[in-house]
Design an enzyme around this catalytic site. Structure first.
Site, short mmCIF file in Angstrom:
data_model
loop_
_atom_site.label_atom_id
_atom_site.label_comp_id
_atom_site.label_asym_id
_atom_site.label_seq_id
_atom_site.Cartn_x
_atom_site.Cartn_y
_atom_site.Cartn_z
N HIS A 222 1.65 33.83 -47.90
CA HIS A 222 0.77 33.35 -46.82
C HIS A 222 0.33 31.91 -47.05
O HIS A 222 0.39 31.07 -46.15
CB HIS A 222 -0.45 34.27 -46.69
CG HIS A 222 -1.42 33.80 -45.66
ND1 HIS A 222 -2.39 32.85 -45.93
CD2 HIS A 222 -1.54 34.10 -44.35
CE1 HIS A 222 -3.08 32.61 -44.82
NE2 HIS A 222 -2.58 33.36 -43.85
N HIS A 249 2.00 28.63 -45.30
CA HIS A 249 0.95 27.75 -44.79
C HIS A 249 0.56 26.79 -45.92
O HIS A 249 0.35 27.25 -47.06
CB HIS A 249 -0.31 28.53 -44.44
CG HIS A 249 -0.22 29.41 -43.24
ND1 HIS A 249 -0.45 30.76 -43.27
CD2 HIS A 249 0.05 29.14 -41.94
CE1 HIS A 249 -0.34 31.28 -42.06
NE2 HIS A 249 -0.02 30.33 -41.22
N HIS A 286 1.84 23.49 -41.03
CA HIS A 286 0.69 22.59 -40.79
C HIS A 286 0.79 21.31 -41.61
O HIS A 286 1.09 20.26 -41.07
CB HIS A 286 -0.66 23.29 -41.02
CG HIS A 286 -0.86 24.48 -40.15
ND1 HIS A 286 -0.86 24.39 -38.78
CD2 HIS A 286 -1.05 25.79 -40.44
CE1 HIS A 286 -1.06 25.61 -38.26
NE2 HIS A 286 -1.16 26.47 -39.25
N ASP A 337 2.22 29.09 -33.15
CA ASP A 337 1.18 29.56 -34.07
C ASP A 337 0.19 30.53 -33.43
O ASP A 337 0.49 31.70 -33.26
CB ASP A 337 0.48 28.34 -34.68
CG ASP A 337 -0.42 28.69 -35.86
OD1 ASP A 337 -0.37 29.84 -36.32
OD2 ASP A 337 -1.18 27.82 -36.32
ZN LIG Z 1 -0.13 30.34 -38.99
#
Ligand SMILES: [Zn+2]
Length: 479
Positions: A222, A249, A286, A337
């Protein structure tokens, strides 16, 4: 009858223009092979004269379908529900996350299916033909595992194949509530506390999907917050052994960078690099808070950054340094997202527009995968449309490691048709003006038809199951 014939023999699409190597060209046909789901051939229309499989497409331009490299489909349910705060409290990413957790806790397997199916149909109609679903809803609402540990992953995959979108199910490893912290009670549905069990579950998904035309799997810790440092290398090794994409992420919020520095003495991307988990199979989602050294590391590794600018602006995440990343050699892709907006054309243009707001300059994103061949064609004139379209198509294909994102023989027949008579494109008759109007101005409704794996799943903006899917979606209750 017409559709049945196309299924049996394939079809030869003859639009006004096709997007080939970073620009629009005319006079070309695209032959789809219904058996393989691939593009059989791209050739001059004259080569197919008299062929009964030819389908004339006047007023249409054909592009490779957009690739959504980062999605959490269930979050479609909270659209519009987090746009408020109390007078006493500041709203930010972390307060948004509370609302998202509450929604996640309330969903049963059928709810997960209906949310995902509706969301995927919305994606198809907006021009996405592939989705990288970053899937971390693993457990039952009370936190215990389902009898079939992959229950919810399989529901999401069924939703994708029923909708007709290609899916890379990025199976998420999630073991900590923060660095060195146990999972919080509200994170109980996300937990994969045992590394070997996670790897076995991922292997089980891989085995179950062997031979599936639309569905495949990827590996996704994650974030550096949510898995122990010791997991990163074995997870990446597993991805490499199976030739899978590795998504994570990274550096979405300053607090994550600070926590990583405090715990490990390095920033998140540096931590990944030190664990040998930064290379071309890696996508950083991101990456809005990078140091110069991290930008150089990502570029040197030829890793990809998945930009999700409609979500990043909604959550107050910050602005991606897209120009610097591309100049350093990074790949770039887009993701919807949180599903605040599902519109690939909006994602690609925001990468450019956010850079303009920051730099007080125009025409910034002129590099990257999509631009290489078009720059030569355009001489010294620098343009953004080929780069942006390349990020949305080829860049996403590279991120998900799928042979899609280009109109070329052998690629998956994942295509979208653009309605050249759409009001937003009026006056855009020259090829380069059309490309710019499409990339920088047009709404999702310019997408008229969509093919995935050679099959037409959206025709004249309509998807066969849209009405029924919307009714089922609207019955899902979120807290
Ligand atoms: Zn995400």
């Amino acid at each position: 009858l017409h559709a049945a014939a196309e299924r049996a023999t394939g079809v030869i699409l003859c639009p006004d223009r096709i997007w080939l190597n970073g620009r629009f060209v005319r006079g070309f046909a695209v032959e789809l092979n219904a058996g393989t789901g691939r593009i059989e051939r791209v050739a001059k229309m004259a080569d197919y004269e008299g062929d009964s499989r030819v389908r004339q497409m006047p007023g249409r331009a054909l592009l490779p379908g957009f690739v959504n490299a980062h999605s959490h489909s269930f979050q479609r349910l909270i659209r519009g529900r987090t746009q408020w705060r109390t007078a006493a409290r500041t709203a930010d990413f972390w307060s948004w996350r509370e609302a998202m957790y509450a929604a996640a806790l309330s969903l049963g397997p059928d709810d997960v299916y209906h949310a995902a199916r509706f969301c995927f149909i919305e994606m198809l109609r907006a021009g996405y033909t592939s989705v990288g679903e970053f899937h971390y809803l693993h457990n039952a609402p009370d936190g215990t595992a389902y009898d079939e540990p992959g229950e919810l992953a399989l529901r999401v995959i069924a939703a994708a194949t029923d909708a007709g979108i290609r899916i890379r199910l990025l199976n998420v490893a999630y073991a900590a509530g923060g660095i060195g912290q146990p999972l919080a009670p509200e994170q109980r549905r996300f937990g994969t506390p045992d590394l070997d069990a996670y790897l076995a579950g991922t292997q089980h998904l891989i085995d179950g999907l062997r031979g599936s035309p639309l569905a495949s799997v990827g590996v996704a810790p994650h974030s550096v917050r949510a898995v122990p440092r010791e997991w990163i290398r074995p997870l990446h090794d597993f991805a490499a052994q199976h030739d899978l994409p590795f998504h994570v992420h990274a550096s979405e919020q300053p607090a994550e960078v600070e926590a990583c520095l405090a715990a490990y003495g390095v920033r998140p991307v540096q931590l990944l690099a030190s664990e040998r988990a930064l290379d071309k199979r890696v996508t950083l989602v991101h990456a809005t808070h990078l140091s110069k050294a991290e930008i150089a590391l990502i570029g040197k590794a030829r890793a990809t950054v998945a930009a999700c600018p409609t979500t990043e602006r909604d959550l107050g995440d910050g602005i991606l340094e897209a120009g610097s990343l591309l100049a350093a050699g990074a790949g770039m892709a887009i993701g919807s997202d949180s599903q605040t907006i599902i519109a690939p054309l909006e994602e690609i243009r925001l990468i450019e527009y956010h850079e303009r707001l920051r730099s007080l300059r125009r025409i910034v994103i002129t590099g990257g995968d999509g631009a290489l061949r078009s720059r030569r064609a355009a001489g010294e004139r620098r343009v953004v449309a080929p780069s942006l379209i390349g990020i949305g198509t080829r860049g996403g294909a590279r991120s998900l490691r799928l042979p899609t994102g280009d109109i070329q023989a052998g690629a998956f027949a994942d295509l979208i048709a653009i309605d050249l008579d759409h009001e937003s494109l009026a006056g855009a008759t020259e090829d380069d003006v059309l490309a710019a109007a499409l990339a920088l101005s047009a709404p999702p409704s310019v997408v008229s038809d969509v093919w995935v794996h050679g099959r037409c799943v959206v025709q004249e903006r309509a998807h066969a199951d849209a009405g029924e899917a919307a009714r089922a979606f609207s019955k899902v209750v979120v807290s």
